[in-house]
Design a protein around this motif. Structure first.
Motif, PDB file in Angstrom:
ATOM      1  N   GLU A 268      -0.020   3.076  -0.222  1.00 14.40           N
ATOM      2  CA  GLU A 268       0.215   1.802   0.457  1.00 14.40           C
ATOM      3  C   GLU A 268       1.050   0.854  -0.409  1.00 14.40           C
ATOM      4  OE1 GLU A 268      -0.348  -2.266   1.655  1.00 14.40           O
ATOM      5  OE2 GLU A 268      -1.123  -1.397  -0.201  1.00 14.40           O
ATOM      6  N   GLY A 269       0.993   1.024  -1.724  1.00 10.69           N
ATOM      7  CA  GLY A 269       1.766   0.165  -2.626  1.00 10.69           C
ATOM      8  C   GLY A 269       2.843   0.982  -3.334  1.00 10.69           C
TER       9      GLY A 269
ATOM     10  N   PRO B 255       2.177  10.222   3.224  1.00 15.28           N
ATOM     11  CA  PRO B 255       3.538   9.721   2.979  1.00 15.28           C
ATOM     12  C   PRO B 255       3.503   8.301   2.417  1.00 15.28           C
ATOM     13  CG  PRO B 255       3.245  10.401   5.288  1.00 15.28           C
ATOM     14  CD  PRO B 255       1.896  10.450   4.642  1.00 15.28           C
ATOM     15  N   PRO B 256       4.283   8.031   1.374  1.00 13.79           N
ATOM     16  CA  PRO B 256       4.267   6.681   0.786  1.00 13.79           C
ATOM     17  C   PRO B 256       4.887   5.643   1.735  1.00 13.79           C
ATOM     18  CG  PRO B 256       5.591   8.208  -0.544  1.00 13.79           C
ATOM     19  CD  PRO B 256       5.172   8.955   0.667  1.00 13.79           C
ATOM     20  N   PHE B 257       4.376   4.408   1.661  1.00  9.81           N
ATOM     21  CA  PHE B 257       4.907   3.329   2.520  1.00  9.81           C
ATOM     22  C   PHE B 257       6.154   2.670   1.903  1.00  9.81           C
ATOM     23  CE2 PHE B 257       0.939   1.828   5.083  1.00  9.81           C
ATOM     24  CZ  PHE B 257       0.523   3.141   5.259  1.00  9.81           C
ATOM     25  N   TYR B 258       6.270   2.722   0.590  1.00  7.20           N
ATOM     26  CA  TYR B 258       7.348   2.027  -0.126  1.00  7.20           C
ATOM     27  C   TYR B 258       7.520   0.586   0.357  1.00  7.20           C
ATOM     28  CZ  TYR B 258       8.652   6.680  -1.780  1.00  7.20           C
ATOM     29  OH  TYR B 258       8.635   7.927  -2.348  1.00  7.20           O
ATOM     30  N   PRO B 259       6.511  -0.263   0.205  1.00  8.86           N
ATOM     31  CA  PRO B 259       6.640  -1.645   0.684  1.00  8.86           C
ATOM     32  C   PRO B 259       7.660  -2.428  -0.146  1.00  8.86           C
ATOM     33  CG  PRO B 259       4.668  -1.417  -0.647  1.00  8.86           C
ATOM     34  CD  PRO B 259       5.236  -0.030  -0.500  1.00  8.86           C
TER      35      PRO B 259
ATOM     36  N   ASP C 131       3.568  -5.596  -4.836  1.00 13.07           N
ATOM     37  CA  ASP C 131       3.613  -4.179  -4.446  1.00 13.07           C
ATOM     38  C   ASP C 131       2.572  -3.334  -5.186  1.00 13.07           C
ATOM     39  OD1 ASP C 131       5.526  -4.474  -2.562  1.00 13.07           O
ATOM     40  OD2 ASP C 131       7.200  -3.971  -3.883  1.00 13.07           O
ATOM     41  N   ARG C 132       1.948  -3.923  -6.188  1.00 18.57           N
ATOM     42  CA  ARG C 132       0.900  -3.179  -6.910  1.00 18.57           C
ATOM     43  C   ARG C 132      -0.491  -3.719  -6.596  1.00 18.57           C
ATOM     44  NH1 ARG C 132       3.786  -3.851 -12.560  1.00 18.57           N
ATOM     45  NH2 ARG C 132       5.492  -2.367 -12.369  1.00 18.57           N
TER      46      ARG C 132
ATOM     47  N   GLY D 250      -3.336 -13.416   2.624  1.00 18.07           N
ATOM     48  CA  GLY D 250      -2.727 -13.831   3.886  1.00 18.07           C
ATOM     49  C   GLY D 250      -2.281 -12.615   4.678  1.00 18.07           C
ATOM     50  N   GLY D 251      -1.951 -12.820   5.944  1.00 20.91           N
ATOM     51  CA  GLY D 251      -1.467 -11.718   6.783  1.00 20.91           C
ATOM     52  C   GLY D 251      -2.614 -10.860   7.294  1.00 20.91           C
ATOM     53  N   ARG D 252      -2.262  -9.918   8.154  1.00 16.46           N
ATOM     54  CA  ARG D 252      -3.286  -9.047   8.749  1.00 16.46           C
ATOM     55  C   ARG D 252      -2.885  -7.596   8.611  1.00 16.46           C
ATOM     56  NH1 ARG D 252      -6.575 -11.151  12.977  1.00 16.46           N
ATOM     57  NH2 ARG D 252      -6.437 -13.404  13.044  1.00 16.46           N
ATOM     58  N   GLY D 253      -3.889  -6.728   8.604  1.00 20.06           N
ATOM     59  CA  GLY D 253      -3.637  -5.283   8.592  1.00 20.06           C
ATOM     60  C   GLY D 253      -2.705  -4.882   7.466  1.00 20.06           C
ATOM     61  N   VAL D 254      -1.695  -4.040   7.762  1.00 21.30           N
ATOM     62  CA  VAL D 254      -0.791  -3.584   6.697  1.00 21.30           C
ATOM     63  C   VAL D 254       0.074  -4.711   6.162  1.00 21.30           C
ATOM     64  CG1 VAL D 254      -0.617  -1.133   7.314  1.00 21.30           C
ATOM     65  CG2 VAL D 254       0.928  -2.792   8.389  1.00 21.30           C
ATOM     66  N   ASN D 255       0.105  -5.833   6.858  1.00 20.69           N
ATOM     67  CA  ASN D 255       0.892  -6.972   6.357  1.00 20.69           C
ATOM     68  C   ASN D 255       0.083  -7.894   5.442  1.00 20.69           C
ATOM     69  OD1 ASN D 255       3.268  -6.243   7.731  1.00 20.69           O
ATOM     70  ND2 ASN D 255       2.390  -7.033   9.639  1.00 20.69           N
ATOM     71  N   SER D 256      -1.170  -7.532   5.170  1.00 24.19           N
ATOM     72  CA  SER D 256      -1.975  -8.354   4.257  1.00 24.19           C
ATOM     73  C   SER D 256      -1.318  -8.381   2.881  1.00 24.19           C
ATOM     74  CB  SER D 256      -3.381  -7.760   4.106  1.00 24.19           C
ATOM     75  OG  SER D 256      -4.005  -7.676   5.349  1.00 24.19           O
ATOM     76  N   HIS D 257      -1.350  -9.521   2.266  1.00 22.28           N
ATOM     77  CA  HIS D 257      -0.765  -9.638   0.929  1.00 22.28           C
ATOM     78  C   HIS D 257      -1.377 -10.839   0.222  1.00 22.28           C
ATOM     79  CE1 HIS D 257       1.579 -12.154   3.639  1.00 22.28           C
ATOM     80  NE2 HIS D 257       1.807 -12.933   2.596  1.00 22.28           N
ATOM     81  N   ILE D 258      -1.231 -10.824  -1.085  1.00 17.73           N
ATOM     82  CA  ILE D 258      -1.797 -11.907  -1.872  1.00 17.73           C
ATOM     83  C   ILE D 258      -0.880 -13.137  -1.740  1.00 17.73           C
ATOM     84  CG2 ILE D 258      -0.700 -11.231  -4.076  1.00 17.73           C
ATOM     85  CD1 ILE D 258      -4.328 -12.115  -3.974  1.00 17.73           C
TER      86      ILE D 258
END
Ligand code: SF4
Ligand code: FES
Length: 243
Positions: free
Chosen positions: A92-93, A123-127, A143-144, A167-175
């Motif tokens: 995911e990261g 499979p990696p997401f490569y955010p 990303d980490r 903040g954000g939801r689901g896969v868009n969650s982020h610090i």
């Protein structure tokens, strides 16, 4: 009934109010964890502490201990589930360990070794999330981040500041950083803060420091994640008793 429970058949004591995790670490028994830190409110997000209590999967860090409980912590099925969770966090990261100065000191990486993880499997997401280098002493690499909220809780509960949030939801969650600009440089986070040092991965790192401890001599080069975490709790207990 006395205040004891069984972990993999071993009887251990617990104090009223303790979770399975608290009781187990105090008894020197390791339950894998990433988002748990003694002294901070349990969060229950990483699920690496999943154990089976009477056939039901539960998080050891949030479930209060109860007399006579039968906890399975070390089955091959649980280890397999936990390995899968670590693989999911890796893909995911952007956890490119050879490029990360936290390598050897990183709990996520150590857990990967602990579970015999040889690849990411998925499979990696490569955010592509923003790196915030606006602070004079610290850098935030989203990303980490594994969304453990240790920095969020440490800032709120230990530093009295609330610098971080999710903040954000689901896969868009982020610090996120609680400033008008959203930049770490505009926050009152300092190097003395608990939140500045608590990140178990390489998402919050000090600036102006290189790889000061040689690879091969780092935390998890010298001690398995099992030993380090149990030893930490033992150390805290000794400090309390010495006070
Ligand atoms: S920045 Fe680090 S401590 Fe904060 S939520 Fe992400 S991984 Fe956890
Ligand atoms: S340590 Fe229990 S859910 Fe993370």
């Amino acid at each position: 009934m006395s205040n004891t429970l069984f972990i993999d058949g071993q009887e251990i004591p617990f104090a009223p109010g303790q979770t399975i995790m608290d009781a187990s670490l105090e008894a020197g028994i390791y339950i894998p964890h990433l988002c748990h830190k003694p002294g901070l409110t349990p969060h229950g997000s990483c699920k690496l502490c999943t154990v089976e209590v009477d056939g039901r999967s539960v998080s050891a860090c949030t479930l209060p201990a109860a007399a006579g409980m039968n906890v399975d912590n070390n089955t091959s099925a649980l280890q397999e589930v936990r390995k899968t969770l670590v693989q999911m966090l890796f893909v995911e990261g952007n956890h490119v360990c050879p490029n990360c100065m936290k390598s050897g000191d990183c709990t996520l990486q150590a857990l990967g070794y602990h579970f015999g993880m040889l690849d990411g499997h998925f499979p990696p997401f490569y955010p592509l999330r923003e790196v915030d280098a606006s602070h004079p002493d610290l850098v935030l690499d989203r990303d980490r981040c594994v969304l453990c909220e240790l920095c969020v809780r440490a800032s709120r509960e230990q530093d009295g500041k609330s610098v971080f949030a999710i903040g954000g939801r689901g896969v868009n969650s982020h610090i996120i950083v609680n400033t008008h600009s959203g930049k770490l440089g505009d926050s009152n986070l300092t190097l003395d803060d608990s939140a500045a040092h608590i990140c178990p991965v390489g998402a919050i790192l000090p600036k102006n420091h290189g790889v000061e401890v040689a690879f091969g001599r780092r935390t998890f080069d010298l001690h398995s994640v099992t030993e380090s975490d149990v030893a930490q709790v033992g150390l805290q207990k000794t400090e309390h008793h010495d006070e």
